[in-house]
Design a protein around this motif. Structure first.
Motif, short mmCIF file in Angstrom:
data_model
loop_
_atom_site.label_atom_id
_atom_site.label_comp_id
_atom_site.label_asym_id
_atom_site.label_seq_id
_atom_site.Cartn_x
_atom_site.Cartn_y
_atom_site.Cartn_z
N GLY A 5 -17.83 13.32 -19.10
CA GLY A 5 -16.88 12.82 -20.10
C GLY A 5 -15.44 13.11 -19.71
N THR A 6 -15.19 14.31 -19.19
CA THR A 6 -13.84 14.67 -18.75
C THR A 6 -13.42 13.83 -17.55
OG1 THR A 6 -14.14 16.94 -19.55
CG2 THR A 6 -12.37 16.58 -17.97
N VAL A 7 -14.36 13.60 -16.65
CA VAL A 7 -14.08 12.76 -15.48
C VAL A 7 -13.65 11.36 -15.93
CG1 VAL A 7 -15.16 11.52 -13.55
CG2 VAL A 7 -15.54 13.98 -13.83
N LYS A 8 -14.38 10.76 -16.84
CA LYS A 8 -14.06 9.41 -17.33
C LYS A 8 -12.68 9.39 -17.99
CE LYS A 8 -18.80 7.77 -18.00
NZ LYS A 8 -19.80 7.31 -18.98
N SER A 9 -12.39 10.42 -18.79
CA SER A 9 -11.10 10.51 -19.45
C SER A 9 -9.96 10.60 -18.45
CB SER A 9 -11.08 11.73 -20.38
OG SER A 9 -9.79 11.93 -20.91
N ARG A 10 -10.14 11.41 -17.41
CA ARG A 10 -9.09 11.58 -16.40
C ARG A 10 -8.88 10.29 -15.61
NH1 ARG A 10 -9.29 17.76 -13.92
NH2 ARG A 10 -8.93 18.80 -15.93
N ILE A 11 -9.96 9.60 -15.31
CA ILE A 11 -9.84 8.32 -14.59
C ILE A 11 -9.06 7.32 -15.44
CG2 ILE A 11 -11.13 6.32 -13.75
CD1 ILE A 11 -13.34 8.34 -12.90
N ASN A 12 -9.40 7.22 -16.71
CA ASN A 12 -8.72 6.27 -17.59
C ASN A 12 -7.23 6.59 -17.72
OD1 ASN A 12 -11.05 4.80 -18.08
ND2 ASN A 12 -11.60 5.97 -19.90
N ARG A 13 -6.91 7.88 -17.87
CA ARG A 13 -5.51 8.27 -18.02
C ARG A 13 -4.75 8.10 -16.70
NH1 ARG A 13 -5.40 13.91 -21.27
NH2 ARG A 13 -3.16 13.47 -21.21
N GLY A 14 -5.41 8.40 -15.60
CA GLY A 14 -4.78 8.20 -14.29
C GLY A 14 -4.52 6.73 -14.01
N ARG A 15 -5.50 5.88 -14.34
CA ARG A 15 -5.32 4.43 -14.15
C ARG A 15 -4.18 3.90 -15.00
NH1 ARG A 15 -11.67 2.68 -14.66
NH2 ARG A 15 -12.28 2.91 -12.45
N ALA A 16 -4.10 4.37 -16.25
CA ALA A 16 -3.04 3.90 -17.15
C ALA A 16 -1.67 4.27 -16.61
CB ALA A 16 -3.25 4.49 -18.54
N HIS A 17 -1.54 5.50 -16.11
CA HIS A 17 -0.25 5.93 -15.56
C HIS A 17 0.08 5.13 -14.29
CE1 HIS A 17 2.52 9.46 -14.14
NE2 HIS A 17 3.18 8.38 -14.48
N ASP B 288 0.83 -1.20 0.00
CA ASP B 288 0.00 0.00 0.00
C ASP B 288 0.87 1.26 0.00
OD1 ASP B 288 -2.92 0.86 0.24
OD2 ASP B 288 -1.92 2.09 1.75
N LYS B 289 2.00 1.21 0.68
CA LYS B 289 2.90 2.35 0.68
C LYS B 289 3.46 2.59 -0.71
CE LYS B 289 6.84 4.37 3.11
NZ LYS B 289 7.59 4.75 1.90
N LEU B 290 3.77 1.50 -1.43
CA LEU B 290 4.25 1.64 -2.80
C LEU B 290 3.17 2.21 -3.71
CD1 LEU B 290 6.18 -1.76 -3.11
CD2 LEU B 290 7.18 0.54 -2.97
N ILE B 291 1.92 1.80 -3.47
CA ILE B 291 0.80 2.35 -4.25
C ILE B 291 0.66 3.84 -3.97
CG2 ILE B 291 -1.71 2.31 -4.53
CD1 ILE B 291 -1.56 -0.73 -3.99
N GLN B 292 0.79 4.22 -2.69
CA GLN B 292 0.69 5.64 -2.34
C GLN B 292 1.81 6.44 -2.99
OE1 GLN B 292 -1.59 7.39 -1.04
NE2 GLN B 292 -0.45 9.32 -0.94
N ASP B 293 3.02 5.91 -2.98
CA ASP B 293 4.15 6.58 -3.64
C ASP B 293 3.83 6.80 -5.13
OD1 ASP B 293 5.41 6.38 -1.23
OD2 ASP B 293 7.00 5.04 -1.91
N ALA B 294 3.28 5.76 -5.75
CA ALA B 294 2.95 5.85 -7.17
C ALA B 294 1.84 6.86 -7.42
CB ALA B 294 2.54 4.47 -7.70
N LEU B 295 0.83 6.86 -6.55
CA LEU B 295 -0.26 7.81 -6.71
C LEU B 295 0.24 9.25 -6.74
CD1 LEU B 295 -3.28 6.71 -4.46
CD2 LEU B 295 -3.37 7.40 -6.86
N LEU B 296 1.23 9.54 -5.90
CA LEU B 296 1.75 10.91 -5.82
C LEU B 296 2.53 11.31 -7.06
CD1 LEU B 296 2.84 11.06 -2.07
CD2 LEU B 296 0.88 12.18 -3.13
N LYS B 297 2.86 10.33 -7.91
CA LYS B 297 3.55 10.63 -9.16
C LYS B 297 2.58 10.82 -10.33
CE LYS B 297 7.64 8.08 -7.65
NZ LYS B 297 8.45 6.86 -7.81
N VAL B 298 1.33 10.46 -10.10
CA VAL B 298 0.30 10.67 -11.13
C VAL B 298 -0.11 12.14 -11.12
CG1 VAL B 298 -2.07 10.06 -11.80
CG2 VAL B 298 -0.53 8.30 -10.93
#
Length: 204
Positions: free
Chosen positions: A181-193, A141-151
């Motif tokens: 539509g913008t929300v969905k786009s941002r979620i998809n791009r955030g998930r991909a990153h 979970d700490k690694l996930i949090q580190d990654a989240l902060l890079k998105v």
């Protein structure tokens, strides 16, 4: 007569059984601090989880959640039952979190220029990481949090609200002031990153 009976019934009922929207209405109409306290208890941990995931610093997160509750108390009459209470309070917290995050980014940029290589980058997680909802997740979970902060900030917020807080696209649109539509786009791009950043964890 019916209205009086309803008001009397509500005042004698267990406030804990009321919905968020009924509680805020009770608080607006009667200033009963018990209704405020119940709502604070319901939302303190979810908001802490949301804000911490976004800013990555528990002390800053605590201040933001506290300020959110102060604003809720002060501006309770601004709430309208056209919106869900959860959306309203998340909007307050989100605005405060975005403002603080950008302020810290500007300060970090100035500090890097001032202090050079000795300055600690902002995206290193705070050692006091301890929101209740995440304490059992351990190193992964700490690694996930580190990654989240890079998105990217805007993508990160959308992913947190959808995948961690479990909100609908419509609720996220309301909180962020964006269209669906913008929300969905941002979620998809955030998930991909995020997936790219975490590929080594899940490929082990």
């Amino acid at each position: 007569m019916d209205n009086n009976r309803t008001a009397e019934s509500r005042s004698n009922s267990n406030l804990n059984d009321l919905s968020d929207e009924e509680l805020i209405a009770e608080y607006q109409q009667t200033n009963d601090e018990r209704a405020f306290e119940i709502l604070v208890n319901r939302y303190k941990n979810p908001l802490t989880n949301y804000v911490f995931r976004f800013v990555g610093d528990f002390d800053v997160c605590s201040d933001i959640v506290q300020e959110t509750m102060i604003k809720f108390h002060r501006y309770k009459d601004n709430y309208s039952n056209v919106a869900k209470f959860s959306t309203w309070i998340y909007t307050i917290a989100g605005n405060l979190a975005r403002t603080e995050y950008r302020r810290r980014q500007r300060r970090s940029f100035v500090s890097v220029n001032d202090y050079g290589e000795d300055h600690k980058p902002f995206d290193i997680p705070d050692e006091s990481y301890r929101p209740d909802a995440m304490t059992d997740s351990g190193i992964k979970d700490k690694l996930i949090q580190d990654a989240l902060l890079k998105v990217k900030e805007s993508f990160r917020e959308a992913v947190i609200l959808r995948d961690i807080q479990g909100m609908s696209y419509e609720e996220i649109a309301e909180i962020t002031g964006l269209n669906v539509g913008t929300v969905k786009s941002r979620i998809n791009r955030g998930r991909a990153h995020l997936q790219e950043l975490l590929k080594d964890i899940y490929n082990e």
